[in-house]
Enzyme design. Structure first.
Site, mmCIF file in Angstrom:
data_model
loop_
_atom_site.group_PDB
_atom_site.id
_atom_site.type_symbol
_atom_site.label_atom_id
_atom_site.label_comp_id
_atom_site.label_asym_id
_atom_site.label_seq_id
_atom_site.Cartn_x
_atom_site.Cartn_y
_atom_site.Cartn_z
ATOM 1 N N TRP A 17 0.819 -1.222 0.000
ATOM 2 C CA TRP A 17 0.000 0.000 0.000
ATOM 3 C C TRP A 17 0.845 1.261 0.000
ATOM 4 C CZ3 TRP A 17 -4.347 -0.793 -2.050
ATOM 5 C CH2 TRP A 17 -4.943 -2.061 -1.928
ATOM 6 N N ASP B 30 -1.496 6.517 6.336
ATOM 7 C CA ASP B 30 -2.622 5.686 5.918
ATOM 8 C C ASP B 30 -2.917 4.703 7.047
ATOM 9 O OD1 ASP B 30 -4.374 3.879 4.834
ATOM 10 O OD2 ASP B 30 -3.185 3.458 3.038
ATOM 11 N N LYS C 277 -12.456 -1.550 7.315
ATOM 12 C CA LYS C 277 -11.778 -2.540 8.161
ATOM 13 C C LYS C 277 -12.235 -2.371 9.616
ATOM 14 C CE LYS C 277 -8.504 -2.159 4.566
ATOM 15 N NZ LYS C 277 -8.614 -3.380 3.851
#
Lengths: 361, 361
Positions: free
Chosen positions: B102, B172, B196
């Site tokens: 990511w 992030d 999530k």
């Protein structure tokens, strides 16, 4: 209170059958041991939901094979920015036809990216009509011509597809998509936030002629590149799965009810009822839009005595008719009559309007 | 099948109590005569839902007043592009610390906007550790330093907040937000897709130190401008209302369960159970991440005999343990243990792992 007739302009009323199915499935969907909200977008099960939704939308709107369909997170405003980034060279001219508030916002999104030319506007007349096609001043070499197929606030709707020659026509269909048959091949691109006729807010549909995707556009992040989304079947990143699923349920419902031809009939009937009640009121109610440009989806109207407006809103709410207050930009009353609003809802509104007039006229 | 333990990396398991409430309210919410999916985002009722969600998130994460909070449509990838557009001058250097997949995608989004400097990367080691702080080569005059607080695929997590001096740290936090207390004041900006730990996919949270909003950034559409979103309380356009509402229900649930301190305890216990089962397996199972960098949220692991991997996935599914297949980029098995996964779920996984090993070891 139980479920009432909801005239909200968006987010808007949904078919009760769809909500009931989503409710039944919310804890455990399709025997997978989890809610559809909880499963991976890359699972075989969700990919089938996504593909079925696209297939059903293609059937509903008779979308030709040379058009790609995307389901993207967010609303139409984001697409307004992406149109310029994807299909215009930096600073290239793009023509905008402004027939209301949303045509104006479309321009606001692109001013850093293109030279937005207002090729026609009905603002001088208070957006009570469409700019007549013969007065449009289209630019040579424009990247596209943009129209707002239906103006949700001003209640003005294109009832015919304008001809723009070789320059592709891009249309914001947020508040009228799937409300009647449309010849997709007349458009370069159609986009719509789902929250009026297609389902819940949080997902938008973009339908684009594939050859246009070859345009270089301008420098942009991968997530802003329609080509990347098309190449990955709208799963470049995690899509809004529940919203997509719910839109798919709405597509199934529309097909089962008879498709867009049937909704065209219902929408014509519903809007005719309300316009008739306005026009027959002897001036008690007033809609200012030119007859040929009147929207079937959103009917803004005014009471001759504006001091009665607040009472109309509160009494209609008590009568089970929700969200009839007009948009703050124009005031008055607004009735939105999307696909999921039954004819009985429009009739209930008309009955209330006549009763209210008798009591206050 | 009934509801099983769902180890999906996202979209991910949600608290059953939240799903039950959303289910009960799906047809008619709060006595308004319509579903919350159907009401206007500008209604007093929805504005209260939105404000309450922000207030609860501020409580949960102890967000200081000099930080703005946004709820935006779409996922973290869009925010990755917007970081550069909002906080860096065109072509300015921005430092990226890459500790997994990511971190790499974050750079992919900004290459047209900034000079992305990989100030440190653990790629050479297969992303099995964090790049040691003393080896970071930060740039002078960087717009920001970007880290991925938790790498969902590689299972690598920052267990301490790195110091970046005067340059603001952007993180992030998609897969670890609200999983333990965090000192927000150490960050310039925190962003996270909700799917999530916070709720459903389709909405992202951005927490930003207000003074940073004074940066000019670079030319961008209004819809890409964080200042516009902050000024309009994240209602610049129609937000994903149901997704926002559901996140709000998750916040209430987290507060009722004891807040992030309690989830920190549960997450430590759950991840310890699974890592212990791996480390005690005598090599039957293998996690390759350095101990100090192991993620509490996502545990990727491998079977010494990879031919057993498919059997592990299918048998665990039959045992009511869902979505344990590893990400295709790394293979093997992955167990995601977000806040909504109870300790009993981790215990059930560990019991299955030991049983599977006995049968196949």
């Amino acid at each position: 209170m139980t479920r009432a007739y909801n005239f909200s302009a968006g987010p808007a009323t949904l078919p009760e059958a769809v909500l009931r199915q989503a409710q039944a499935e919310l804890l455990e969907w399709n025997g997978v041991g989890a809610s559809i909200v909880e499963i991976s977008h890359r699972s075989a099960e969700f990919i089938e939901v996504a593909a079925q939704a696209e297939s059903d939308l293609r059937t509903l709107l008779a979308i030709p094979d040379d058009y790609a369909v995307m389901f993207l997170a967010g609303g139409a405003t984001t697409q307004q920015a992406l149109l310029a980034l994807n299909f215009a060279a930096p600073g290239q001219i793009a023509d905008y036809i402004v027939s209301g508030h949303w045509g104006q916002t479309a321009i606001k999104q692109v001013r850093h990216y293109v030279t937005a030319n207002v090729a026609a506007s009905s603002e001088a007349g208070g957006f009570t009509d469409l700019p007549a096609r013969e007065h449009w001043r289209l630019s040579e070499g424009a990247a596209y011509v943009h129209i707002t197929a239906n103006e949700t606030i001003h209640g003005v709707e294109f009832r015919n597809t304008p001809d723009t020659g070789e320059v592709p026509l891009f249309a914001d269909f947020s508040s009228s998509i799937a409300s009647e048959p449309v010849d997709v091949s007349r458009y370069g691109l159609i986009y719509a936030g789902a929250q009026k006729n297609l389902g819940p807010v949080g997902v938008s549909v973009v339908i684009v002629r594939r050859d246009l995707l070859q345009r270089e556009g301008q420098p942009r992040a991968d997530i802003f590149d329609y080509r990347s989304h098309v190449a990955r079947d709208s799963m470049l990143n995690t899509p809004p799965t529940w919203n997509w699923y719910l839109a798919g349920l709405v597509f199934k419902w529309m097909l089962a009810e008879g498709g867009v031809e049937e909704f065209a009939r219902r929408n014509a009937a519903k809007s005719a009822l309300v316009y008739q009640a306005i026009d027959d009121s002897g001036g008690f109610y007033r809609n200012e839009v030119a007859a040929a440009a009147r929207s079937r989806m959103n009917i803004p109207f005014f009471l001759a005595d504006d001091t009665l407006t607040a009472r109309f809103v509160s009494q209609s709410r008590e009568a089970g008719l929700l969200a009839l207050k007009g948009h703050k930009a124009v005031g008055g009353i607004r009735a939105s009559l999307y696909n999921a609003m039954p004819v009985a809802g429009a009739q209930a509104l008309v009955d209330f309007m006549r009763d209210f007039q008798q009591r206050h006229g």
